[in-house]
Design a protein around this motif. Sequence first.
Motif, PDB file in Angstrom:
ATOM      1  N   GLN A  23      -6.884  -7.156  -0.335  1.00 55.21           N
ATOM      2  CA  GLN A  23      -7.301  -5.930   0.348  1.00 55.21           C
ATOM      3  C   GLN A  23      -6.256  -4.810   0.332  1.00 55.21           C
ATOM      4  N   GLY A  24      -5.145  -5.045  -0.367  1.00 53.56           N
ATOM      5  CA  GLY A  24      -4.153  -3.996  -0.487  1.00 53.56           C
ATOM      6  C   GLY A  24      -3.102  -4.045   0.599  1.00 53.56           C
ATOM      7  N   PHE A  25      -1.999  -3.374   0.357  1.00 56.47           N
ATOM      8  CA  PHE A  25      -0.884  -3.387   1.296  1.00 56.47           C
ATOM      9  C   PHE A  25      -1.199  -2.592   2.559  1.00 56.47           C
ATOM     10  N   THR A  26      -1.710  -1.376   2.379  1.00 56.37           N
ATOM     11  CA  THR A  26      -1.933  -0.489   3.522  1.00 56.37           C
ATOM     12  C   THR A  26      -2.981  -1.043   4.469  1.00 56.37           C
ATOM     13  N   ALA A  27      -4.063  -1.610   3.918  1.00 53.39           N
ATOM     14  CA  ALA A  27      -5.155  -2.098   4.756  1.00 53.39           C
ATOM     15  C   ALA A  27      -4.823  -3.400   5.476  1.00 53.39           C
ATOM     16  N   GLY A 110       3.300   4.842  -3.057  1.00 53.36           N
ATOM     17  CA  GLY A 110       3.589   6.070  -2.326  1.00 53.36           C
ATOM     18  C   GLY A 110       3.569   5.890  -0.826  1.00 53.36           C
ATOM     19  N   GLN A 111       2.984   4.791  -0.350  1.00 57.36           N
ATOM     20  CA  GLN A 111       2.912   4.535   1.091  1.00 57.36           C
ATOM     21  C   GLN A 111       4.144   3.800   1.610  1.00 57.36           C
ATOM     22  N   TYR A 112       5.011   3.337   0.714  1.00 59.41           N
ATOM     23  CA  TYR A 112       6.159   2.566   1.141  1.00 59.41           C
ATOM     24  C   TYR A 112       7.237   3.477   1.724  1.00 59.41           C
ATOM     25  N   ALA A 113       8.046   2.902   2.587  1.00 57.93           N
ATOM     26  CA  ALA A 113       9.192   3.642   3.122  1.00 57.93           C
ATOM     27  C   ALA A 113      10.196   3.878   1.997  1.00 57.93           C
ATOM     28  N   PRO A 114      10.999   4.949   2.082  1.00 58.72           N
ATOM     29  CA  PRO A 114      11.963   5.264   1.010  1.00 58.72           C
ATOM     30  C   PRO A 114      12.881   4.102   0.655  1.00 58.72           C
ATOM     31  N   GLU A 115      13.347   3.370   1.671  1.00 58.27           N
ATOM     32  CA  GLU A 115      14.260   2.273   1.373  1.00 58.27           C
ATOM     33  C   GLU A 115      13.565   1.140   0.613  1.00 58.27           C
TER      34      GLU A 115
END
Length: 401
Positions: A23-27, A110-115
């Motif tokens: 289902q994806g990382f964000t969901a 693109g939804q990941y934190a910069p680090e």
Amino acid sequence: MARTSSTARGRLIQAALELFTNQGFTATTTRQIADQAQVNEATLFRNFGSKHDLLLAVIEASGMVQEIAELPTGPQSPSLATAIRHYVQARLEHLQPRAELLRALIGEVGQYAPEQRQALGDRLHRMTQDLARYLDARIAPTSTNQGLPPETLASLIHSLLLSYILTHDINPAPRQSSEAFVTSLVTIAVSRTERSQSASSRVAPTHDRPVRDLPAELVRTLLQRAKKQDAQTYALVYLLFGAGLLLEEVVQLERSHHLCSPRQHLVQVSQGAVRQVPVNQWIMGKRYGSYTNNPLSQWLKSRKDDGPRVFVSASGEPWITADVFAQWQQITAGLVTLENTRPALIQARHTWCVEMLIKGMSLEDLSILSGWTVEQLQPYERRAREKAALERAIQLDQRQD
């Protein structure tokens, strides 16, 4: 019996792997992961800190960016084509079952934190560098020119491999079998290398490729900048202008190839045009130490490791062409030549050849030291005469004062 934290950690990674894939990382929520792993959310945060940190653990556990598999490196090591085929087949077998996870992760990067993006980028870079170092051993020993840099070849292989895995199941065009893909990739990679090697073998000037030696003031600036940067960079630039070595000769240079005494300083070139080359004390009218105490010998004396290569990374890994280019780019930043262009690394070789001829060396002797033919060196002889004529004209004019 209570489950151990290590078991809980493993179940959390497995649950996250399945949910991120489906289902994806964000969901996917941390509650869902914890529920599927049969632990509470506090356990998840205690083990990983955040969902993004758990993502990195999933990536590590899945082996998607694992280091290069062990491949033979001795005298019986495979050819470049065989090495590429072996590597690509192994990566395909490992990654194709994880295609859905790859799509989920890349599609939501693109939804990941910069680090987390930085950490993932570092892992991918390390994987490419590992492959580049292995390919470097397959390219350099059979090449007398710069060729396609190993890191460029490694990036090309990974780009094609990733594209195939991500689109194979969803591409409406007729599907290419894995074996056909591997064969095509090997053909592309090897042909690109051969074409690049063929082109780079013409780095010696011809009638349509003029000599591009650098002026003394610019050479001194480069050496001063290198000295300020660090001992290894200073040794590198000193060697480029003091011995005129080519790029692939520099990265293959070993400590045992460094021979110095109070009467001479030599380096042994052991691949391509095998030869000994003197390292000059004097470069463009300025002396840099002595035969036994100069930027190169000082760098080697300062080394704390016992690795065989002359130029190495902070972790002790032998430099590849990308490392040399990176150092050159740093010390040439903001500088321009008489042609209003940034100094190119090959211009150190041009400068050395012209200077050796100005000092009185014959074309035949320079051919022995450089590994280039007399015909290849003829443009340098003309350039040396041009510079000598200019110097004499200036001296005649100064006598009028």
